[in-house]
Design a protein around this motif. Structure first.
Motif, PDB file in Angstrom:
ATOM      1  N   ASN A 179      73.030-118.039  -0.059  1.00 35.49           N
ATOM      2  CA  ASN A 179      73.448-116.453   0.321  1.00 35.49           C
ATOM      3  C   ASN A 179      72.749-114.982  -0.464  1.00 35.49           C
ATOM      4  O   ASN A 179      73.778-114.093  -1.509  1.00 35.49           O
ATOM      5  CB  ASN A 179      74.910-116.979  -0.468  1.00 35.49           C
ATOM      6  CG  ASN A 179      75.501-117.573   0.773  1.00 35.49           C
ATOM      7  OD1 ASN A 179      74.702-118.061   1.858  1.00 35.49           O
ATOM      8  ND2 ASN A 179      75.874-118.167   0.360  1.00 35.49           N
ATOM      9  N   PRO A 201      71.690-111.371  -1.131  1.00 33.65           N
ATOM     10  CA  PRO A 201      71.290-110.403  -0.129  1.00 33.65           C
ATOM     11  C   PRO A 201      70.311-110.140   0.197  1.00 33.65           C
ATOM     12  O   PRO A 201      68.986-109.639  -0.421  1.00 33.65           O
ATOM     13  CB  PRO A 201      72.320-109.755  -0.804  1.00 33.65           C
ATOM     14  CG  PRO A 201      72.190-109.912  -2.203  1.00 33.65           C
ATOM     15  CD  PRO A 201      72.254-111.023  -2.432  1.00 33.65           C
ATOM     16  N   SER A 248      70.742-103.969  -2.520  1.00 31.61           N
ATOM     17  CA  SER A 248      71.167-104.711  -2.870  1.00 31.61           C
ATOM     18  C   SER A 248      70.339-105.443  -5.068  1.00 31.61           C
ATOM     19  O   SER A 248      70.963-105.814  -5.073  1.00 31.61           O
ATOM     20  CB  SER A 248      71.669-106.792  -2.115  1.00 31.61           C
ATOM     21  OG  SER A 248      70.201-106.750  -1.695  1.00 31.61           O
TER      22      SER A 248
END
Length: 420
Positions: A314, A316, A321
């Motif tokens: 997960n 990004p 980010s």
């Protein structure tokens, strides 16, 4: 009667014919040997004193053993001080020379019946208690009982090789036990077994007799050959339980689950990325198979720079980010519209192609933030008329209306071109 016979012959005192034959003195020796058959055998076979000493072998018996001297007379006439034991069947040599006669010849036993083997004499002081048989001379010598011959252990079921050669006999043969000793390593070294029995009793599978700490087990013959870093690992690091009952799994995670920085989020096939040369060396993960292929300057970036969490899941994929927004949010979040991973300064936004407001003239020289000033939310859909941007610099104060383009052009504000 010349005189009383010796005590042992007293019963024949009235039977002269037992020892004498009338008018034939030389027959007396024959009559003696008829009665003393053991002496006759010795002379005939040339053994013992009467068969080896020349006088005893050839002379008449009466030359040494005269009788009729009384009941208590000693007719044996043995001089213990001058007796030559070499004429017997047992020559006295080495340590036996200094032994007194009574040491071997006990009372009420004929000299000839004295045992001649080591075991028969030394049975009472045999430290082996008969366990090694009766052939003492196989190991001992008569010069000194504790000086043993070199026993050939190679002829036993357990030849001494390697470090066993220098071990004292009593170390293995405690309590003078020499028969039926077990020959397995563990029978002697059980207390020294650092594995506490977990690796079974076939020590020779890994160890040899030259040096106990040098092992030779070939792990390549198992389902898990030891390569690279695994070759340096101690056996106990993996085999923590019973070697024969606890069958170990061969997957990485079966041993390294607690060390898994990804906490199982990336599955259990560690070998997809890692190898046994070094856990952090030569990582082989193919990032092209993910939702974020690594291209440009992203390729040499260490994994941890983007994957701040060890789970690697997960993460990004948006530029902002990871990268600080130089525009402070004024141009939105779609950095890829202008920039590319080959270099942050190599931006390629085409205002003429990608918007409805081509930048011409003086507009080409201004920065993006000069028009796009709002940060949150970013103001990307700006009005395209001149007045909405230049209201503050209108020298006409609105008296000429808001259609500045009727007179002015973008090449220069003072380049006036009045249009109807």
């Amino acid at each position: 009667m010349p005189g009383p016979l010796v005590g042992k012959h007293a019963k024949y005192e009235t039977e002269c014919g037992k020892c004498h034959e009338a008018f034939t003195r030389r027959a007396q020796t024959g009559l003696c040997l008829d009665c003393h058959k053991d002496i006759a055998t010795d002379r005939r076979e040339h053994v013992r004193l009467h068969g080896r000493e020349q006088g005893a072998l050839s002379q008449d018996c009466r030359q040494c053993h005269t009788d009729h001297k009384g009941r208590e007379t000693d007719i044996v006439q043995l001089d213990k001080e001058t007796f030559n034991h070499d004429f017997t069947n047992y020559r006295l040599v080495d340590a036996h020379r200094n032994v007194s006669c009574a040491g071997c010849h006990v009372a009420k036993v004929k000299f000839r019946d004295t045992p001649s083997t080591c075991f028969e004499c030394h049975k009472a002081i045999d430290p082996h208690h008969g366990r090694l048989g009766e052939r003492c001379e196989s190991c001992h010598v008569v010069t000194k009982w504790r000086d043993t011959k070199t026993f050939d252990h190679a002829k036993t079921r357990f030849p001494l090789v390697g470090a066993h050669k220098s071990v004292a006999c009593t170390t293995c043969h405690s309590g003078q036990q020499y028969k039926d000793l077990p020959t397995s390593c563990v029978s002697c070294h059980r207390l020294q077994d650092v594995h506490a029995g977990r690796f079974g009793e076939k020590c020779e599978t890994c160890h040899d007799q030259d040096k106990w700490k040098t092992t030779h087990f070939n792990h390549d013959k198992t389902r898990f050959p030891l390569r690279n870093a695994h070759a340096k690992v101690k056996c106990e690091s993996c085999h923590t339980g019973d070697l024969y009952h606890d069958k170990l799994a061969t997957s990485c995670v079966s041993c390294h689950r607690k060390q898994d920085p990804h906490q199982g989020k990336l599955g259990e096939r560690c070998e997809k990325c890692h190898n046994d040369t070094g856990w952090r060396k030569n990582l082989a993960f193919d990032h092209e198979l993910t939702r974020f292929p690594l291209i440009g300057l992203h390729k040499p970036v260490p994994c941890e720079e983007c994957h701040r969490s060890p789970t690697y899941k997960n993460t990004p994929t948006a530029c902002e980010s990871c990268h600080k927004d130089y525009h402070q949010g004024r141009l939105g979040t779609r950095c890829a519209s202008c920039h590319n991973p080959n270099g942050w300064s190599l931006w390629r936004f085409d205002h003429a192609q990608q918007t409805r407001f081509p930048l011409i003239g003086q507009h080409q020289k201004i920065t993006c933030e000069s028009c796009h000033r709002a940060k949150s939310p970013p103001d990307l859909k700006l009005p395209m008329d001149c007045y909405s941007c230049h209201r503050g610099s209108d020298v006409h104060n609105g008296t000429f209306g808001q259609s500045c383009e009727r007179c002015h052009v973008a090449t220069g504000w003072r380049n006036v071109q009045i249009r109807n």
